[in-house]
Design a protein around this motif. Structure first.
Motif, PDB file in Angstrom:
ATOM      1  N   ASN A 147      -5.652  -2.832  -6.057  1.00 36.80           N
ATOM      2  CA  ASN A 147      -6.553  -1.965  -5.294  1.00 36.80           C
ATOM      3  C   ASN A 147      -7.389  -1.054  -6.191  1.00 36.80           C
ATOM      4  OD1 ASN A 147      -7.643  -0.953  -2.965  1.00 36.80           O
ATOM      5  ND2 ASN A 147      -5.797   0.102  -2.270  1.00 36.80           N
ATOM      6  N   ASP A 171       6.785   8.460   3.602  1.00 33.63           N
ATOM      7  CA  ASP A 171       6.248   8.274   2.251  1.00 33.63           C
ATOM      8  C   ASP A 171       5.707   9.606   1.730  1.00 33.63           C
ATOM      9  OD1 ASP A 171       5.105   7.383  -0.071  1.00 33.63           O
ATOM     10  OD2 ASP A 171       3.860   5.830   0.863  1.00 33.63           O
ATOM     11  N   ARG A 187      10.939  -0.820  -4.273  1.00 34.62           N
ATOM     12  CA  ARG A 187       9.746  -1.202  -3.513  1.00 34.62           C
ATOM     13  C   ARG A 187       8.829  -2.183  -4.236  1.00 34.62           C
ATOM     14  NH1 ARG A 187       7.548  -0.233   0.718  1.00 34.62           N
ATOM     15  NH2 ARG A 187       5.706   0.919   0.048  1.00 34.62           N
ATOM     16  N   GLU A 207       7.780  -3.693   4.331  1.00 35.91           N
ATOM     17  CA  GLU A 207       6.660  -2.940   4.923  1.00 35.91           C
ATOM     18  C   GLU A 207       5.672  -3.921   5.560  1.00 35.91           C
ATOM     19  OE1 GLU A 207       4.328  -0.811   2.052  1.00 35.91           O
ATOM     20  OE2 GLU A 207       3.365   0.432   3.576  1.00 35.91           O
ATOM     21  N   GLU A 226      10.279   7.924   0.627  1.00 35.83           N
ATOM     22  CA  GLU A 226       9.661   7.070  -0.404  1.00 35.83           C
ATOM     23  C   GLU A 226       8.880   7.886  -1.430  1.00 35.83           C
ATOM     24  OE1 GLU A 226       7.011   4.226   1.378  1.00 35.83           O
ATOM     25  OE2 GLU A 226       5.924   3.943  -0.501  1.00 35.83           O
ATOM     26  N   TYR A 233      -2.883  12.013   3.230  1.00 36.74           N
ATOM     27  CA  TYR A 233      -2.494  10.642   2.921  1.00 36.74           C
ATOM     28  C   TYR A 233      -1.713  10.007   4.074  1.00 36.74           C
ATOM     29  CZ  TYR A 233       0.287   6.791   1.677  1.00 36.74           C
ATOM     30  OH  TYR A 233       0.858   5.564   1.736  1.00 36.74           O
ATOM     31  N   HIS A 240       4.501   9.900  -1.313  1.00 37.09           N
ATOM     32  CA  HIS A 240       3.375   9.481  -2.137  1.00 37.09           C
ATOM     33  C   HIS A 240       3.258  10.262  -3.446  1.00 37.09           C
ATOM     34  CE1 HIS A 240      -0.479   7.193  -2.275  1.00 37.09           C
ATOM     35  NE2 HIS A 240       0.362   6.365  -1.700  1.00 37.09           N
ATOM     36  N   ASP A 271      -3.718  -3.634   1.244  1.00 35.98           N
ATOM     37  CA  ASP A 271      -4.379  -4.100   0.022  1.00 35.98           C
ATOM     38  C   ASP A 271      -3.594  -5.219  -0.663  1.00 35.98           C
ATOM     39  OD1 ASP A 271      -2.947  -1.429  -0.246  1.00 35.98           O
ATOM     40  OD2 ASP A 271      -2.948  -2.041  -2.338  1.00 35.98           O
ATOM     41  N   HIS A 294       6.740  -3.378  -0.970  1.00 35.76           N
ATOM     42  CA  HIS A 294       5.428  -2.845  -0.590  1.00 35.76           C
ATOM     43  C   HIS A 294       4.688  -3.907   0.232  1.00 35.76           C
ATOM     44  CE1 HIS A 294       1.390  -1.184  -2.415  1.00 35.76           C
ATOM     45  NE2 HIS A 294       1.635  -0.636  -1.247  1.00 35.76           N
ATOM     46  N   GLU A 339       6.504   0.950  -5.654  1.00 34.60           N
ATOM     47  CA  GLU A 339       5.359   0.092  -5.302  1.00 34.60           C
ATOM     48  C   GLU A 339       4.362  -0.032  -6.457  1.00 34.60           C
ATOM     49  OE1 GLU A 339       4.048   2.289  -1.786  1.00 34.60           O
ATOM     50  OE2 GLU A 339       2.266   2.922  -2.856  1.00 34.60           O
TER      51      GLU A 339
HETATM   52  O1  KDG Z   1      -3.093   0.695  -2.999  1.00 40.04           O
HETATM   53  C1  KDG Z   1      -2.323   1.776  -2.609  1.00 40.04           C
HETATM   54  C2  KDG Z   1      -1.715   1.579  -1.261  1.00 40.04           C
HETATM   55  O2  KDG Z   1      -1.143   0.321  -1.140  1.00 40.04           O
HETATM   56  C3  KDG Z   1      -0.685   2.624  -1.019  1.00 40.04           C
HETATM   57  O3  KDG Z   1      -1.290   3.851  -0.853  1.00 40.04           O
HETATM   58  C4  KDG Z   1       0.128   2.356   0.187  1.00 40.04           C
HETATM   59  O4  KDG Z   1       1.746   4.021  -0.395  1.00 40.04           O
HETATM   60  C5  KDG Z   1       1.456   3.014   0.218  1.00 40.04           C
HETATM   61  C6  KDG Z   1       2.461   2.356   1.026  1.00 40.04           C
HETATM   62  O5  KDG Z   1       3.594   2.807   0.987  1.00 40.04           O
HETATM   63  O6  KDG Z   1       2.118   1.387   1.689  1.00 40.04           O
END
Ligand code: KDG
Ligand code: MG
Length: 402
Positions: free
Chosen positions: A37, A210, A283, A339, A236, A159, A212, A316, A312, A262
């Protein structure tokens, strides 16, 4: 089974994807997802300019040797671009192998260990009320596990808050958009969301969240503690994971299960996390962690330490990666959850696939190989357009993790 052709197909049906198509002298072909991505064209070039010339003429059945050839043979090892490119080749070769013996891939990976692959959907909203309404919709569709994300009060954009009902697409065309962040407001609002979710929907649904990569270990420890009463399936990416030992601090303070990985691309990114049992779910997924061949090694290490998989599966990652993840998830013993963010209608049409969703579970289907195809003529109608993930700043302007 000599490889006679390999080409990279870049398309943008709703969002950008990079796909590798490898063909053998018998006319069999296999697909591999090569989408990274926001850095898509680097992987396309790495494949076209450096790997494909060495791939032509190799025996498509020598999957392990081909993996080692591109990993060790490059001298420059690891990194997301390299490992995504290797993953695409590896996935395409497993697809060809399945087609050559007329078997779905999971049967070559040891067969089905379960009847279906438990998956989680994404419920999100600007407010807790919107997120809870979205959770209700997921439950009606049969989901048994749902990730909850909600806007942080006082911040214009957060997010994980989607733009459609089933669909969340964080990349935007043009230059990277900017988002803002406020840790204290987030730490106050996130536990409230889960409290309300349990009050409204009870305890039969698995709830996930998540973070993040946005907290420090001690902040993550506090969040994990505050979430304990609501019994999450996982929390996560609580912190950026470059510092694996940082997870010790989180672990000391909370029993909320932790998922991470991920953005990992090899087993070395999670070796300490797994061996010290600092996490509960890994992940990493097929497309960004070196393909099926390497992900199986990560899963085997994880199995020894009671760590389960949780691949993951955001939008994307193309349907080719999703198909591969489902064959892997159906077969691997220490599977945890998958996911599942539904792709846009345009993406679904460009990548016809045999996998399907029913009652909270996904199944890869019984077609030979991955069971995912690419309609090249349709793909050509959706050209690539540069798009980026956002960058994130604290309220005082300091750049923060996105
Ligand atoms: O490319 C980044 C995304 O795939 C991401 O932000 C998604 O954090 C993510 C998730 O847990 O799906
Ligand atoms: Mg994530």
């Amino acid at each position: 089974m000599k490889i006679t052709d390999a080409k990279v197909i870049v398309c943008g049906p709703g969002r950008n994807f990079v796909t590798l198509k490898v063909t053998t002298e018998e006319g069999l072909y296999g697909l591999g997802d090569a989408t990274l991505n926001g850095r898509e064209l680097s992987v396309a070039s790495y494949l076209k300019d450096h790997l494909i010339p060495c791939l032509i003429g190799r025996d498509a059945r020598n999957i392990e040797d081909t993996w080692q050839y591109f990993y060790k043979g490059a001298y420059w090892r690891r990194g997301p671009v390299t490992m995504t490119a290797i993953a695409a080749i590896d996935t395409a070769l497993w697809d060809i192998l399945g087609k050559s013996v007329n078997r779905p891939l999971y049967q070559l990976l040891g067969g089905a260990s379960r009847e279906g692959v438990l998956c989680y959907g994404h419920a999100s909203g600007e407010t807790a009320e919107e997120t809870l309404a979205a959770l209700g919709d997921y439950l009606k569709q049969g989901y048994k596990a749902v990730r909850l994300q909600s806007g942080v009060p006082g911040l214009p954009k957060t997010y994980g808050v989607g733009r459609g009902k089933d669909h969340y697409e964080p990349a935007e065309k043009g230059l990277p958009p900017e988002a803002t962040w406020n840790t204290e407001a987030y730490l106050r609002s996130a536990p409230e969301l889960f409290k309300k979710a349990r009050e409204k929907y009870g305890w039969d649904v698995h709830l996930l969240h998540d973070v993040h990569h946005r907290l420090t270990p001690i902040e993550a420890a506090r969040l994990g503690k505050d979430l304990e009463p609501y019994r999450l399936f996982w929390m996560e990416d609580p912190v950026p994971a470059e510092l694996q030992e940082g997870f010790r601090l989180i672990r000391r303070h909370t029993t909320t299960p932790i998922a991470v990985g991920e953005v990992f691309n090899t087993i070395f990114d999670c070796q300490q996390l797994i061996q010290e049992q600092l996490i509960d779910y890994i992940r990493s997924t097929v497309v960004h962690a070196g393909g099926i061949t390497h992900l199986r090694k990560i899963a085997s290490l994880a199995e020894m330490y009671h760590v389960r998989t949780g691949c993951h599966g955001a939008t994307d990652l193309s349907p080719v990666a999703m198909g591969a993840a489902l064959h892997f998830g159906l077969s691997v013993h220490n599977f945890g959850i998958q996911e599942y963010m539904r792709h846009s209608k345009e993406t679904e049409k460009v990548f016809p696939h045999a996998y399907s969703f029913k009652d909270g579970y996904l199944h890869p289907g019984e077609k030979p190989g991955l069971g995912v195809d690419l309609d090249e003529a349709l793909a050509a109608k959706y050209p690539y357009e540069r798009a980026y993930l956002p960058v994130n700043r604290k309220l005082d302007g300091t750049l923060h993790s996105w």
